[in-house]
Design an enzyme around this catalytic site. Structure first.
Site, PDB file in Angstrom:
ATOM      1  CE1 TYR A 120      51.441  67.316  15.947  1.00  0.00           C
ATOM      2  CE2 TYR A 120      52.119  65.125  15.250  1.00  0.00           C
ATOM      3  CZ  TYR A 120      51.952  66.070  16.250  1.00  0.00           C
ATOM      4  OH  TYR A 120      52.286  65.768  17.546  1.00  0.00           O
TER       5      TYR A 120
ATOM      6  CE  LYS B 110      43.780  58.240  28.922  1.00  0.00           C
ATOM      7  NZ  LYS B 110      44.606  58.396  27.703  1.00  0.00           N
TER       8      LYS B 110
ATOM      9  N   GLY C  43      43.251  62.296  38.186  1.00  0.00           N
ATOM     10  CA  GLY C  43      43.702  60.923  38.400  1.00  0.00           C
ATOM     11  C   GLY C  43      43.121  59.989  37.362  1.00  0.00           C
TER      12      GLY C  43
ATOM     13  CG  ASP D 237      50.357  58.854  22.803  1.00  0.00           C
ATOM     14  OD1 ASP D 237      49.210  58.386  22.742  1.00  0.00           O
ATOM     15  OD2 ASP D 237      50.782  59.740  22.039  1.00  0.00           O
TER      16      ASP D 237
END
Length: 322
Positions: A102, A241, A246, A273
């Protein structure tokens, strides 16, 4: 000279096994659009292997399970992940299908990924991989919704692992099954209804779910963290998330919120991640919930300040020791 990517069959189980596709990444050296670039930088990236690299950097034994092509990109991926401390000895090399690629295309508002992964080696993964011995002993198995979008066989593989728990049977040692929703609209190509149902069902069956508030709103029309956690019940632990605001975790009827630190964002790719790696590191270390969320924010902040899919987490690791 021994192969640095080899793992002995007698090797004891890793702390975490991360399963999913990793690709060669071609990215510009600055924030100009792809069309204006004269040269690109080659690196590697994939949601699940990014998490594995983060966990290895944080001191845990992490393994990556997948398929790559018998090509230069596949060799580069295996070598780089091994150099970062990730165990890759169980990764299959496919002589008939290529490694996915990609490109990153920076824009004024966001970096757009351009995928060339249709028919890739990783898309050939199927439910038989659920029988891999590497899945039988770790404390955590981490997967994401990206895999469900790659092919029908990949979707069946996730069902075996997340829903049916096939690798462990009735009496086997059951790891924590961690699932990051990771909705990638481009991979579902017009199948948004399929994505909403498939990702919801996988999340409900997992032990630990990571989901962005924005992607939950896009997928299910549910915008408030409390409502998202309710929608994904009976998943016992849900982490919602909310970008720069926060993250809130929901476990045993209790919500815990941790604000995100202020960060000057260079590129958001890989931050989710990194957050997952930090949070899972806290799970492995038996930290309390506020500390897990704090560690997730620290690792995500490191990623946000980098153009790399796999950032150097040494800064975040140093902050955790203060």
């Amino acid at each position: 000279m021994p192969d640095p990517t080899a793992v002995s069959p007698e090797h004891s189980p890793a702390d975490v096994v991360c399963l999913g596709e990793t690709m060669a990444v071609l990215s510009p050296p600055d924030d100009r659009p792809l069309a204006d670039q004269a040269a690109l930088r080659l690196s590697v990236g994939g949601a699940e292997s990014n998490v594995a690299c983060g966990l290895a950097a944080l001191g845990h034994r992490a393994a990556w399970l997948s398929r790559v092509g018998d090509d230069a990109f596949g060799r580069r991926i295996r070598a780089e992940l091994a150099a970062r401390g990730v165990e890759v000895g169980a990764v299959a090399v496919d002589p008939a299908h290529p490694t996915g690629v990609y490109f990153k295309d920076p824009g004024p508002d966001a970096t757009r990924p351009l995928y060339y992964r249709s028919g890739s080696a990783a898309a050939q993964m199927g439910p038989e991989l659920a029988g891999a011995p590497e899945l039988r002993g770790p404390r955590i198995v981490h997967v994401s919704g990206i895999t469900a979008a790659l092919s029908g066989s990949c979707a069946r593989l996730l069902e075996e692992i997340v829903v049916r728990r096939t690798p462990w049977g009735a009496a086997g040692r059951r790891p924590i099954v961690s699932f990051d929703v990771n909705h990638r609209p481009a991979l579902w190509s017009g199948r948004n209804a399929d994505a909403a149902a498939a990702l919801r069902d996988l999340a409900r069956a997992a032990d630990l779910v990571f989901v962005g508030r924005d992607e939950a709103e896009a997928l299910w029309g549910t915008a408030h963290p409390d409502d998202i956690a309710s929608l994904l019940a009976p998943a016992p632990l849900v982490v919602v998330k909310d970008a720069e605001h926060g993250a809130t975790s929901y476990a045993a009827g209790e919500a815990t919120f941790a604000p995100a630190p202020a960060v000057e964002v260079v590129e958001p790719v890989g931050a989710g991640d990194a957050f997952a790696a930090g949070y899972l590191s806290g799970v492995l270390a038996d930290l309390d919930e506020p500390s897990r969320l704090r560690l997730g924010h620290l690792t995500a902040a490191t990623a946000l300040r980098s153009r790399d899919d796999i950032p150097d987490l040494s800064e975040a690791l140093a902050l955790t020791r203060r």
